[in-house]
Scaffold this motif. Sequence first.
Motif, PDB file in Angstrom:
ATOM      1  N   ALA A  61       1.649   5.671   3.284  1.00  0.00           N
ATOM      2  CA  ALA A  61       2.980   5.315   2.810  1.00  0.00           C
ATOM      3  C   ALA A  61       3.790   6.557   2.449  1.00  0.00           C
ATOM      4  O   ALA A  61       4.993   6.645   2.749  1.00  0.00           O
ATOM      5  CB  ALA A  61       2.871   4.388   1.593  1.00  0.00           C
ATOM      6  N   VAL A  62       3.139   7.539   1.819  1.00  0.00           N
ATOM      7  CA  VAL A  62       3.845   8.762   1.431  1.00  0.00           C
ATOM      8  C   VAL A  62       4.236   9.566   2.674  1.00  0.00           C
ATOM      9  O   VAL A  62       5.313  10.182   2.714  1.00  0.00           O
ATOM     10  CB  VAL A  62       2.977   9.595   0.464  1.00  0.00           C
ATOM     11  CG1 VAL A  62       3.625  10.933   0.160  1.00  0.00           C
ATOM     12  CG2 VAL A  62       2.743   8.818  -0.837  1.00  0.00           C
ATOM     13  N   ARG A  63       3.420   9.536   3.697  1.00  0.00           N
ATOM     14  CA  ARG A  63       3.778  10.221   4.950  1.00  0.00           C
ATOM     15  C   ARG A  63       5.007   9.583   5.585  1.00  0.00           C
ATOM     16  O   ARG A  63       5.904  10.283   6.077  1.00  0.00           O
ATOM     17  CB  ARG A  63       2.590  10.192   5.909  1.00  0.00           C
ATOM     18  CG  ARG A  63       1.479  11.171   5.532  1.00  0.00           C
ATOM     19  CD  ARG A  63       0.304  11.066   6.464  1.00  0.00           C
ATOM     20  NE  ARG A  63      -0.699  12.084   6.165  1.00  0.00           N
ATOM     21  CZ  ARG A  63      -2.002  11.923   6.326  1.00  0.00           C
ATOM     22  NH1 ARG A  63      -2.473  10.769   6.786  1.00  0.00           N
ATOM     23  NH2 ARG A  63      -2.836  12.901   6.038  1.00  0.00           N
ATOM     24  N   TYR A  64       5.053   8.259   5.601  1.00  0.00           N
ATOM     25  CA  TYR A  64       6.230   7.570   6.119  1.00  0.00           C
ATOM     26  C   TYR A  64       7.469   7.961   5.303  1.00  0.00           C
ATOM     27  O   TYR A  64       8.563   8.149   5.850  1.00  0.00           O
ATOM     28  CB  TYR A  64       6.038   6.061   6.069  1.00  0.00           C
ATOM     29  CG  TYR A  64       5.109   5.498   7.120  1.00  0.00           C
ATOM     30  CD1 TYR A  64       5.100   5.999   8.422  1.00  0.00           C
ATOM     31  CD2 TYR A  64       4.243   4.446   6.818  1.00  0.00           C
ATOM     32  CE1 TYR A  64       4.251   5.476   9.383  1.00  0.00           C
ATOM     33  CE2 TYR A  64       3.391   3.916   7.776  1.00  0.00           C
ATOM     34  CZ  TYR A  64       3.403   4.450   9.053  1.00  0.00           C
ATOM     35  OH  TYR A  64       2.552   3.931  10.004  1.00  0.00           O
ATOM     36  N   ALA A  65       7.284   8.077   3.989  1.00  0.00           N
ATOM     37  CA  ALA A  65       8.403   8.426   3.121  1.00  0.00           C
ATOM     38  C   ALA A  65       8.953   9.808   3.463  1.00  0.00           C
ATOM     39  O   ALA A  65      10.175  10.011   3.503  1.00  0.00           O
ATOM     40  CB  ALA A  65       7.965   8.373   1.661  1.00  0.00           C
ATOM     41  N   ALA A  66       8.067  10.756   3.696  1.00  0.00           N
ATOM     42  CA  ALA A  66       8.521  12.107   4.051  1.00  0.00           C
ATOM     43  C   ALA A  66       9.329  12.094   5.338  1.00  0.00           C
ATOM     44  O   ALA A  66      10.353  12.775   5.465  1.00  0.00           O
ATOM     45  CB  ALA A  66       7.316  13.032   4.166  1.00  0.00           C
ATOM     46  N   SER A  67       8.879  11.290   6.305  1.00  0.00           N
ATOM     47  CA  SER A  67       9.616  11.175   7.559  1.00  0.00           C
ATOM     48  C   SER A  67      10.988  10.552   7.324  1.00  0.00           C
ATOM     49  O   SER A  67      12.004  11.026   7.845  1.00  0.00           O
ATOM     50  CB  SER A  67       8.811  10.335   8.557  1.00  0.00           C
ATOM     51  OG  SER A  67       9.527  10.139   9.754  1.00  0.00           O
TER      52      SER A  67
ATOM     53  N   LEU B  59      10.045   4.064  -2.749  1.00  0.00           N
ATOM     54  CA  LEU B  59      10.076   4.888  -3.950  1.00  0.00           C
ATOM     55  C   LEU B  59       9.901   6.364  -3.622  1.00  0.00           C
ATOM     56  O   LEU B  59      10.614   7.233  -4.158  1.00  0.00           O
ATOM     57  CB  LEU B  59       8.988   4.443  -4.927  1.00  0.00           C
ATOM     58  CG  LEU B  59       9.229   3.162  -5.714  1.00  0.00           C
ATOM     59  CD1 LEU B  59       7.995   2.787  -6.515  1.00  0.00           C
ATOM     60  CD2 LEU B  59      10.421   3.334  -6.642  1.00  0.00           C
ATOM     61  N   ASN B  60       8.947   6.669  -2.771  1.00  0.00           N
ATOM     62  CA  ASN B  60       8.687   8.068  -2.451  1.00  0.00           C
ATOM     63  C   ASN B  60       9.793   8.665  -1.589  1.00  0.00           C
ATOM     64  O   ASN B  60      10.090   9.854  -1.697  1.00  0.00           O
ATOM     65  CB  ASN B  60       7.317   8.207  -1.785  1.00  0.00           C
ATOM     66  CG  ASN B  60       6.183   8.138  -2.790  1.00  0.00           C
ATOM     67  OD1 ASN B  60       5.826   9.129  -3.407  1.00  0.00           O
ATOM     68  ND2 ASN B  60       5.624   6.945  -2.956  1.00  0.00           N
ATOM     69  N   THR B  61      10.426   7.854  -0.755  1.00  0.00           N
ATOM     70  CA  THR B  61      11.591   8.328  -0.004  1.00  0.00           C
ATOM     71  C   THR B  61      12.704   8.729  -0.963  1.00  0.00           C
ATOM     72  O   THR B  61      13.310   9.808  -0.829  1.00  0.00           O
ATOM     73  CB  THR B  61      12.094   7.237   0.962  1.00  0.00           C
ATOM     74  OG1 THR B  61      11.066   6.924   1.902  1.00  0.00           O
ATOM     75  CG2 THR B  61      13.323   7.713   1.717  1.00  0.00           C
ATOM     76  N   LEU B  62      12.984   7.880  -1.942  1.00  0.00           N
ATOM     77  CA  LEU B  62      14.015   8.187  -2.927  1.00  0.00           C
ATOM     78  C   LEU B  62      13.665   9.440  -3.723  1.00  0.00           C
ATOM     79  O   LEU B  62      14.542  10.284  -3.996  1.00  0.00           O
ATOM     80  CB  LEU B  62      14.201   7.003  -3.873  1.00  0.00           C
ATOM     81  CG  LEU B  62      14.842   5.754  -3.261  1.00  0.00           C
ATOM     82  CD1 LEU B  62      14.730   4.579  -4.230  1.00  0.00           C
ATOM     83  CD2 LEU B  62      16.304   6.015  -2.924  1.00  0.00           C
TER      84      LEU B  62
END
Length: 402
Positions: free
Chosen positions: A358-364, A327-330
């Motif tokens: 999880a949000v850090r992974y999404a930013a990556s 979700l955060n990646t999108l």
Amino acid sequence: MAGEVNQPLARVILKRGREGPVRGGNPWIFSQAIERIAPARPEAGALVSVHDANDALLGMGYCNPATTIAVRMLAWGETPDLRELIARRLKNALELRRRFIRGDTDSYRLINGDGDGLSGIVVDRYGGVLVIQLLTAGAERMREALIAELDAMLHPRAIIERSAGAVRRQEGLEDRVGLVSGESSDRMIAQAIATENGIRVHVDFEHGQKTGYFLDQRENRALAGSLAKDARVLDAYCYEGGFALAAVAGGARQIVAIDTSARAIGFARQNLELNTYAPDAVEFVHGEAPKFMAEMPNRFDLIVLDPPPLARTRGDVERAGRMYVELNTLAMRALAPGGRILTFSCSTHFRAEEFIRAVRYAASNAGRQMRLIAHLGPGADHPVLLGHAEGEYLTGLLLSEL
């Protein structure tokens, strides 16, 4: 109930070395920490005094031996009369809210369970209407005294009960929903108008989430409004449009609000009208937020991502982690250059550190260089005991692209 309060309390004796969390302010005592209860097998919800292995008094709570959380503390270092304790807790809770709640707000949480020293009890205020939730057998036994004190202290137009859900079933209780005090017109029971940060909203007592509205996001909605001027805003999982309404008030250039519930979107449209905003001030989309964000790259200057709980048990944590990353990646891919995101997890079983990871992974994954501007949570009307990490559930982050 008065007779019950005056009876000698059953005694809960903890195992040696297991009193530390209680002394540290954690109100939950799990069954494996208990050495014995005398007399054995008290009724569900019965008041008990709690003692360490040397018989030193730790305080008073109520007991349900049939549940994993066998005792929930109500007082430390004393065993007060229950009615007096309820009155004291309500008075202190109201005083706290009077210090923090803005003058343009008449809706807030008055009692936040353990955080206000009344475990298992939730009381939300929507103007002249109070909504109570009694989630445990011990809270159920306090029902009569609680309603009497609320009537005497606040003189509400009505008190509505919405005591339902999985916790009550685990406690051996049936759902209890309906009017318990005050006016009795059908219209009043079903809905009311509440004011939050100067914005008026319909509250749906019959079908709405929680007690009718998500009061815990009030201060975060105000924050979103302060960031919205001239911005293109996406309110994902908009429910009744709280963040979208704040964006309108904050002067957003364009607002899109999306939700899978047609009923929620209907209420959001009503809220626009209620506040005399233009009908086209918000573009409402009935659909799935992930699909929508995937189709809208680099579009929004401010995105609010507030999904429902994704981890309802500890067994859901791994799956929830993957979903929060997705979700955060999108959301980050849908963000315009230099944009901001307010992202939240309301999953009790998904800890704050897990959400941040999880949000850090999404930013990556998204290839975006995001800055953490602020850690967010519920407002001051949702206090948590310092020794009770289990009481924390709403985790939020304000992010901004570098």
